[in-house]
Write an enzyme that holds these catalytic residues in place. Structure first.
Site, mmCIF file in Angstrom:
data_model
loop_
_atom_site.group_PDB
_atom_site.id
_atom_site.type_symbol
_atom_site.label_atom_id
_atom_site.label_comp_id
_atom_site.label_asym_id
_atom_site.label_seq_id
_atom_site.Cartn_x
_atom_site.Cartn_y
_atom_site.Cartn_z
ATOM 1 N N SER A 154 -11.513 -5.124 2.718
ATOM 2 C CA SER A 154 -11.696 -4.021 3.664
ATOM 3 C C SER A 154 -13.044 -3.379 3.383
ATOM 4 C CB SER A 154 -10.589 -2.984 3.453
ATOM 5 O OG SER A 154 -10.879 -1.797 4.163
ATOM 6 N N TYR A 167 -4.902 1.528 -2.085
ATOM 7 C CA TYR A 167 -5.396 0.528 -1.125
ATOM 8 C C TYR A 167 -6.841 0.164 -1.447
ATOM 9 C CZ TYR A 167 -6.622 -1.506 3.449
ATOM 10 O OH TYR A 167 -7.041 -2.334 4.459
HETATM 11 N N1 LIG Z 1 -6.415 -2.369 10.590
HETATM 12 C C1 LIG Z 1 -7.471 -1.987 9.895
HETATM 13 O O1 LIG Z 1 -8.122 -1.004 10.239
HETATM 14 C C2 LIG Z 1 -7.922 -2.779 8.688
HETATM 15 C C3 LIG Z 1 -9.203 -2.542 8.170
HETATM 16 C C4 LIG Z 1 -9.644 -3.259 7.080
HETATM 17 C C5 LIG Z 1 -8.829 -4.233 6.519
HETATM 18 N N2 LIG Z 1 -7.582 -4.458 7.035
HETATM 19 C C6 LIG Z 1 -6.762 -5.513 6.421
HETATM 20 O O2 LIG Z 1 -6.501 -6.523 7.377
HETATM 21 C C7 LIG Z 1 -5.285 -7.175 7.040
HETATM 22 C C8 LIG Z 1 -4.378 -7.240 8.273
HETATM 23 O O3 LIG Z 1 -3.962 -5.926 8.588
HETATM 24 P P1 LIG Z 1 -3.615 -5.420 10.066
HETATM 25 O O4 LIG Z 1 -4.536 -4.320 10.366
HETATM 26 O O5 LIG Z 1 -3.490 -6.549 11.009
HETATM 27 O O6 LIG Z 1 -2.187 -4.723 9.776
HETATM 28 P P2 LIG Z 1 -0.706 -5.023 10.296
HETATM 29 O O7 LIG Z 1 0.179 -4.080 9.562
HETATM 30 O O8 LIG Z 1 -0.647 -5.013 11.775
HETATM 31 O O9 LIG Z 1 -0.470 -6.528 9.812
HETATM 32 C C9 LIG Z 1 -0.182 -6.842 8.488
HETATM 33 C C10 LIG Z 1 0.868 -7.944 8.488
HETATM 34 O O10 LIG Z 1 1.192 -8.265 7.128
HETATM 35 C C11 LIG Z 1 2.607 -8.367 7.025
HETATM 36 N N3 LIG Z 1 2.988 -8.080 5.640
HETATM 37 C C12 LIG Z 1 2.967 -6.885 5.007
HETATM 38 N N4 LIG Z 1 3.436 -7.006 3.763
HETATM 39 C C13 LIG Z 1 3.753 -8.313 3.593
HETATM 40 C C14 LIG Z 1 4.280 -9.061 2.516
HETATM 41 N N5 LIG Z 1 4.607 -8.466 1.353
HETATM 42 N N6 LIG Z 1 4.468 -10.388 2.663
HETATM 43 C C15 LIG Z 1 4.152 -10.996 3.844
HETATM 44 N N7 LIG Z 1 3.668 -10.332 4.907
HETATM 45 C C16 LIG Z 1 3.478 -9.008 4.785
HETATM 46 C C17 LIG Z 1 3.151 -7.354 8.022
HETATM 47 O O11 LIG Z 1 4.500 -7.620 8.399
HETATM 48 C C18 LIG Z 1 2.165 -7.517 9.177
HETATM 49 O O12 LIG Z 1 2.565 -8.509 10.091
HETATM 50 C C19 LIG Z 1 -4.688 -6.403 5.876
HETATM 51 O O13 LIG Z 1 -4.991 -7.047 4.662
HETATM 52 C C20 LIG Z 1 -5.402 -5.075 5.963
HETATM 53 O O14 LIG Z 1 -5.441 -4.416 4.720
HETATM 54 C C21 LIG Z 1 -7.114 -3.750 8.108
#
Ligand SMILES: NC(=O)c1ccc[n+]([C@@H]2O[C@H](COP(=O)([O-])OP(=O)(O)OC[C@H]3O[C@@H](n4cnc5c(N)ncnc54)[C@H](O)[C@@H]3O)[C@@H](O)[C@H]2O)c1
Length: 267
Positions: A154, A167
Site C-alpha cells: 500500500s 496495517y
Molecule cells: N482499497 C484501498 O484503498 C487499498 C489501498 C492500498 C492497498 N490496498 C490493498 O489491496 C488489497 C485488496 O484490497 P481491496 O481494497 O480490494 O479490499 P476488499 O476488502 O474489497 O478485498 C479484500 C479481499 O480479501 C479477502 N480476505 C480478507 N481476509 C482474508 C483472509 N484471511 N484469507 C483470504 N481472503 C481474505 C476479503 O474477503 C476480500 O474479498 C489489500 O491487500 C489491501 O490492503 C487497498
C-alpha cells in the site's frame, strides 16, 4: 491475437471482490487462467464485512466470460496447510503455475490509544503472514521454470500513514519480505515485486477510520491527499501494474516497489 500473459496460470488471493476480482478479470482478458482464493467469511476483529462465496463465484464467472479458466477455493490465507492444499489442487487442474498475487488484506482503524493487540495480531496475521503463506505455497511450483510473485502492499507501507498503525506496519513488512525473497529467489528466475496503491473504492471501508479523519483527527487529512487531482484511483489502474509485473515485459524487474499512488507518497 495473443494476450500479454497468454497461457500463464496465476494464483490470486482475496479474489472474491474489489481489487482481487479486478486483477482476475484483467489477467483473464490478457490470456491467463486463474486460481481464485478468498476467505468468504467476515472476521469479528474487522468492522466491515468481508466477501461472500457468491462473490467468489461471480469473479470466476467473469473470468470464464473472458474466455479463461478459473479454479476457486474458499480458504483463509492464515491457514498455511489449507492454502497449500488449495494451491496444489489448482495447479493440478491448470497444469502448472507461473505467478501469484498476494492480494488478500484487512484494515482496522484506531489511534495509539484505541488500537488493541488483537487488532495487531489479526492484521499482521492476514496481511503479512498471509502474504508469506501465499508465496510459500506458490514457490514450489515456480522453482523449475521461474515466475513472478506480486505482493500487494500500500502507499501506507511507504508513507507511514497514521490511524491504522497495524496495517501500515504490515504493509511495510510486505516490502521487507518481498525484497528478501527477491534476493533469495533471483537465482531461480523468480521475480518478487510489491505494488503500492493509493486509495481505491472497494469494500475495505472501516467506519472508525473515516470517523477519526472527519472528527477528532481531521488535521491528518492532508497525509492521505494525492498529488494528482483525483480523490481515488480505480481498481483497474492497480490491475494494470499487476499485469505488467506478471507479463514477460517485466522479465528483468525484481525487488521493485511499484507505486500506483497518484503521488500520495511524494507529498
Ligand atoms: N482499497 C484501498 O484503498 C487499498 C489501498 C492500498 C492497498 N490496498 C490493498 O489491496 C488489497 C485488496 O484490497 P481491496 O481494497 O480490494 O479490499 P476488499 O476488502 O474489497 O478485498 C479484500 C479481499 O480479501 C479477502 N480476505 C480478507 N481476509 C482474508 C483472509 N484471511 N484469507 C483470504 N481472503 C481474505 C476479503 O474477503 C476480500 O474479498 C489489500 O491487500 C489491501 O490492503 C487497498
Amino acid at each position: 491475437m495473443s494476450g500479454r500473459v497468454e497461457g500463464k496460470r496465476v494464483l490470486i488471493t482475496g479474489a472474491a471482490r474489489g481489487m482481487g476480482r479486478s486483477h482476475a478479470v484483467r489477467l483473464a482478458q490478457e490470456g491467463a487462467d486463474v486460481i481464485l482464493v478468498d476467505i468468504c467469511e467476515s472476521l469479528p476483529e474487522i468492522e466491515y464485512p468481508l466477501a461472500t462465496a457468491d462473490e467468489l463465484k461471480e469473479t470466476a464467472e467473469l473470468v470464464e466470460k473472458a474466455g479463461r479458466r478459473a479454479v476457486t477455493h474458499v480458504v483463509d490465507v492464515r491457514d498455511e496447510r489449507a492454502l497449500t492444499a488449495a494451491v496444489d489442487d489448482g495447479v493440478g487442474q491448470l497444469g502448472g503455475l507461473d505467478a501469484a498475487v498476494a492480494n488478500a488484506g484487512v484494515l482496522t482503524g484506531g489511534t495509539w490509544e484505541t488500537t488493541t493487540s488483537q487488532q495487531w495480531r489479526t492484521v499482521v496475521d492476514v496481511n503479512l503472514i498471509g502474504t508469506w503463506n501465499t508465496c510459500r505455497a506458490a514457490i514450489p511450483h515456480l522453482v523449475d521454470r521461474g515466475g513472478s510473485l506480486v505482493n500487494i502492499s500500500s502507499a501506507a507501507g511507504i508513507k507511514g500513514s497514521p490511524l491504522h498503525t497495524p496495517y501500515t506496519a504490515s504493509k511495510a513488512g510486505v516490502v521487507g519480505l518481498s525484497r528478501a525473497l527477491a534476493n533469495e529467489l533471483a537465482a531461480m528466475s523468480i521475480r518478487v515485486n510489491t505494488v503500492h496503491p493509493t486509495g481505491v473504492p472497494t469494500g475495505m471501508q472501516p467506519a472508525s477510520l473515516h470517523q477519526l479523519l472527519h472528527d477528532t483527527r481531521s488535521d491528518l487529512g492532508p497525509v492521505f491527499q494525492n498529488a494528482l487531482p483525483i480523490v481515488m484511483a480505480e481498481a483497474v489502474d492497480i490491475s494494470n501494474a499487476v499485469l505488467f509485473l506478471i507479463s514477460d515485459e517485466a522479465r528483468y524487474v525484481t525487488g521493485l516497489e511499484f507505486k500506483v499512488d497518484a503521488g500520495v507518497t511524494i507529498r
